[in-house]
Motif scaffolding. Structure first.
Motif, PDB file in Angstrom:
ATOM      1  N   MET A 174      48.251  25.858  30.045  1.00  0.00           N
ATOM      2  CA  MET A 174      48.226  27.309  29.937  1.00  0.00           C
ATOM      3  C   MET A 174      46.811  27.810  29.593  1.00  0.00           C
ATOM      4  SD  MET A 174      49.750  30.198  30.078  1.00  0.00           S
ATOM      5  CE  MET A 174      51.508  29.834  30.028  1.00  0.00           C
ATOM      6  N   ILE A 175      46.141  27.119  28.673  1.00  0.00           N
ATOM      7  CA  ILE A 175      44.785  27.519  28.292  1.00  0.00           C
ATOM      8  C   ILE A 175      43.834  27.393  29.483  1.00  0.00           C
ATOM      9  CG2 ILE A 175      42.829  26.942  26.813  1.00  0.00           C
ATOM     10  CD1 ILE A 175      44.822  26.092  24.675  1.00  0.00           C
ATOM     11  N   ALA A 176      43.954  26.303  30.238  1.00  0.00           N
ATOM     12  CA  ALA A 176      43.086  26.112  31.402  1.00  0.00           C
ATOM     13  C   ALA A 176      43.348  27.171  32.466  1.00  0.00           C
ATOM     14  CB  ALA A 176      43.299  24.711  31.977  1.00  0.00           C
ATOM     15  N   ALA A 177      44.614  27.544  32.649  1.00  0.00           N
ATOM     16  CA  ALA A 177      44.945  28.578  33.635  1.00  0.00           C
ATOM     17  C   ALA A 177      44.402  29.938  33.217  1.00  0.00           C
ATOM     18  CB  ALA A 177      46.458  28.638  33.831  1.00  0.00           C
ATOM     19  N   LEU A 178      44.524  30.271  31.930  1.00  0.00           N
ATOM     20  CA  LEU A 178      43.995  31.548  31.445  1.00  0.00           C
ATOM     21  C   LEU A 178      42.478  31.588  31.544  1.00  0.00           C
ATOM     22  CD1 LEU A 178      46.251  32.110  28.305  1.00  0.00           C
ATOM     23  CD2 LEU A 178      46.365  33.329  30.483  1.00  0.00           C
ATOM     24  N   GLU A 179      41.834  30.474  31.241  1.00  0.00           N
ATOM     25  CA  GLU A 179      40.363  30.420  31.353  1.00  0.00           C
ATOM     26  C   GLU A 179      39.921  30.656  32.786  1.00  0.00           C
ATOM     27  OE1 GLU A 179      36.978  28.207  32.832  1.00  0.00           O
ATOM     28  OE2 GLU A 179      38.993  27.331  32.826  1.00  0.00           O
ATOM     29  N   ARG A 180      40.613  30.048  33.720  1.00  0.00           N
ATOM     30  CA  ARG A 180      40.245  30.236  35.125  1.00  0.00           C
ATOM     31  C   ARG A 180      40.540  31.660  35.593  1.00  0.00           C
ATOM     32  NH1 ARG A 180      41.697  25.991  39.914  1.00  0.00           N
ATOM     33  NH2 ARG A 180      40.548  27.033  41.585  1.00  0.00           N
ATOM     34  N   GLN A 181      41.617  32.230  35.101  1.00  0.00           N
ATOM     35  CA  GLN A 181      41.951  33.609  35.476  1.00  0.00           C
ATOM     36  C   GLN A 181      40.877  34.578  35.001  1.00  0.00           C
ATOM     37  OE1 GLN A 181      43.634  35.028  37.599  1.00  0.00           O
ATOM     38  NE2 GLN A 181      45.475  36.015  36.851  1.00  0.00           N
ATOM     39  N   ILE A 182      40.356  34.378  33.817  1.00  0.00           N
ATOM     40  CA  ILE A 182      39.333  35.266  33.278  1.00  0.00           C
ATOM     41  C   ILE A 182      38.072  35.239  34.142  1.00  0.00           C
ATOM     42  CG2 ILE A 182      37.760  35.618  31.331  1.00  0.00           C
ATOM     43  CD1 ILE A 182      40.040  34.687  29.503  1.00  0.00           C
ATOM     44  N   TRP A 208      40.128  38.099  44.393  1.00  0.00           N
ATOM     45  CA  TRP A 208      41.509  38.571  44.287  1.00  0.00           C
ATOM     46  C   TRP A 208      42.530  37.519  44.690  1.00  0.00           C
ATOM     47  CZ3 TRP A 208      40.872  42.274  41.225  1.00  0.00           C
ATOM     48  CH2 TRP A 208      39.820  43.163  41.351  1.00  0.00           C
ATOM     49  N   VAL A 209      42.237  36.720  45.691  1.00  0.00           N
ATOM     50  CA  VAL A 209      43.193  35.680  46.096  1.00  0.00           C
ATOM     51  C   VAL A 209      43.358  34.633  44.993  1.00  0.00           C
ATOM     52  CG1 VAL A 209      43.709  33.899  47.806  1.00  0.00           C
ATOM     53  CG2 VAL A 209      42.745  36.084  48.540  1.00  0.00           C
ATOM     54  N   PRO A 210      42.297  34.092  44.411  1.00  0.00           N
ATOM     55  CA  PRO A 210      42.484  33.187  43.272  1.00  0.00           C
ATOM     56  C   PRO A 210      43.158  33.854  42.082  1.00  0.00           C
ATOM     57  CG  PRO A 210      40.302  32.895  44.202  1.00  0.00           C
ATOM     58  CD  PRO A 210      40.884  34.099  44.858  1.00  0.00           C
ATOM     59  N   ILE A 211      42.904  35.148  41.879  1.00  0.00           N
ATOM     60  CA  ILE A 211      43.559  35.856  40.780  1.00  0.00           C
ATOM     61  C   ILE A 211      45.072  35.850  40.978  1.00  0.00           C
ATOM     62  CG2 ILE A 211      43.919  38.160  39.793  1.00  0.00           C
ATOM     63  CD1 ILE A 211      40.907  38.626  40.150  1.00  0.00           C
ATOM     64  N   LEU A 212      45.513  36.127  42.206  1.00  0.00           N
ATOM     65  CA  LEU A 212      46.952  36.111  42.496  1.00  0.00           C
ATOM     66  C   LEU A 212      47.534  34.712  42.323  1.00  0.00           C
ATOM     67  CD1 LEU A 212      49.505  37.507  43.523  1.00  0.00           C
ATOM     68  CD2 LEU A 212      48.712  37.072  45.860  1.00  0.00           C
ATOM     69  N   ALA A 213      46.811  33.692  42.804  1.00  0.00           N
ATOM     70  CA  ALA A 213      47.293  32.321  42.660  1.00  0.00           C
ATOM     71  C   ALA A 213      47.358  31.915  41.192  1.00  0.00           C
ATOM     72  CB  ALA A 213      46.385  31.366  43.436  1.00  0.00           C
ATOM     73  N   ASN A 214      46.369  32.306  40.408  1.00  0.00           N
ATOM     74  CA  ASN A 214      46.380  31.982  38.982  1.00  0.00           C
ATOM     75  C   ASN A 214      47.526  32.669  38.259  1.00  0.00           C
ATOM     76  OD1 ASN A 214      44.029  30.446  39.290  1.00  0.00           O
ATOM     77  ND2 ASN A 214      42.708  32.181  38.832  1.00  0.00           N
ATOM     78  N   PHE A 215      47.818  33.903  38.655  1.00  0.00           N
ATOM     79  CA  PHE A 215      48.930  34.628  38.032  1.00  0.00           C
ATOM     80  C   PHE A 215      50.257  33.916  38.298  1.00  0.00           C
ATOM     81  CE2 PHE A 215      52.354  37.779  38.416  1.00  0.00           C
ATOM     82  CZ  PHE A 215      52.338  38.301  37.137  1.00  0.00           C
TER      83      PHE A 215
END
Length: 205
Positions: free
Chosen positions: A1-9, A17-24
């Motif tokens: 979860m921490i790694a996913a949130l870090e990448r989303q930021i 936008w495409v990686p943002i959607l995939a990260n979400f």
């Protein structure tokens, strides 16, 4: 979860936008996996494992994209931004040791954009993105093995649970009808007009 949130930021900072959607979607899947573990729901863990397969494929594509494997090119902005803006990684200008120099009034700049030169980076931004995706693949493989094992344990516990009214030999049985018992006195008394004589039955005390 921490790694996913870090990448989303960092993807938000780069307007990808495409990686943002995939990260979400990945964050939602991780929450679903945590909920399935806490609530002993094997179906949620199976969905989490299926998503991890897709997540590994997406990160493998990201690695190939930044390394420009095959016909992939970083000049194709629509791949990462739905063609709404220029694609750029946040690490392009903010990598370790990077020195950004803007070029004023450049003929190469399109409308509402500017041209910069980046020098002195200890590690280029594409390799930072590759390392981040590789770490996501490693975590996804670990999570896939975990989800498969825990869901198997939960399913075995559900199969071995002894429900009331089950079909095993130790299940609930209806009470049997009691037969009529003939009651017999423990002793008899012999009485006459004066007294009664009761036989003594004791343990000698």
């Amino acid at each position: 979860m921490i790694a996913a949130l870090e990448r989303q930021i960092f993807d938000f900072l780069g307007y990808q936008w495409v990686p943002i959607l995939a990260n979400f979607l990945h964050i939602m899947a991780v929450i679903l996996g945590i909920f399935g573990t806490v609530q002993y729901r094997s179906k949620y863990l199976i969905l989490y494992a299926v998503w991890l397969v897709l997540w590994v494929g997406w990160n493998a594509f990201i690695i190939c994209f930044y390394l420009e494997v095959g016909h992939l090119s970083q000049d194709r902005d629509f791949i990462m931004t739905f063609n709404t803006s220029l694609h750029r990684s946040w690490w392009m200008e903010n990598g370790p040791g990077c020195l950004v120099t803007p070029i004023i009034n450049s003929d190469l700049a399109i409308e509402d954009h500017h041209v910069i030169t980046v020098t002195g980076c200890f590690l280029d931004y594409q390799y930072i993105e590759v390392v981040s995706s590789a770490m996501q693949i490693f975590l996804a493989l670990f999570g896939f093995v975990y989800a498969c094992y825990v869901s198997k344990v939960f399913m075995e516990e559900e199969d071995s649970f002894d429900f009331i009214g089950g079909f095993d030999s130790y299940g609930y049985q209806a009470p049997q009808k009691m037969s009529h018992l003939q009651l017999q006195p423990l002793y008899t008394a012999q009485c006459n007009l004066i007294s009664c004589k009761i036989p003594f039955q004791g343990n000698g005390r």
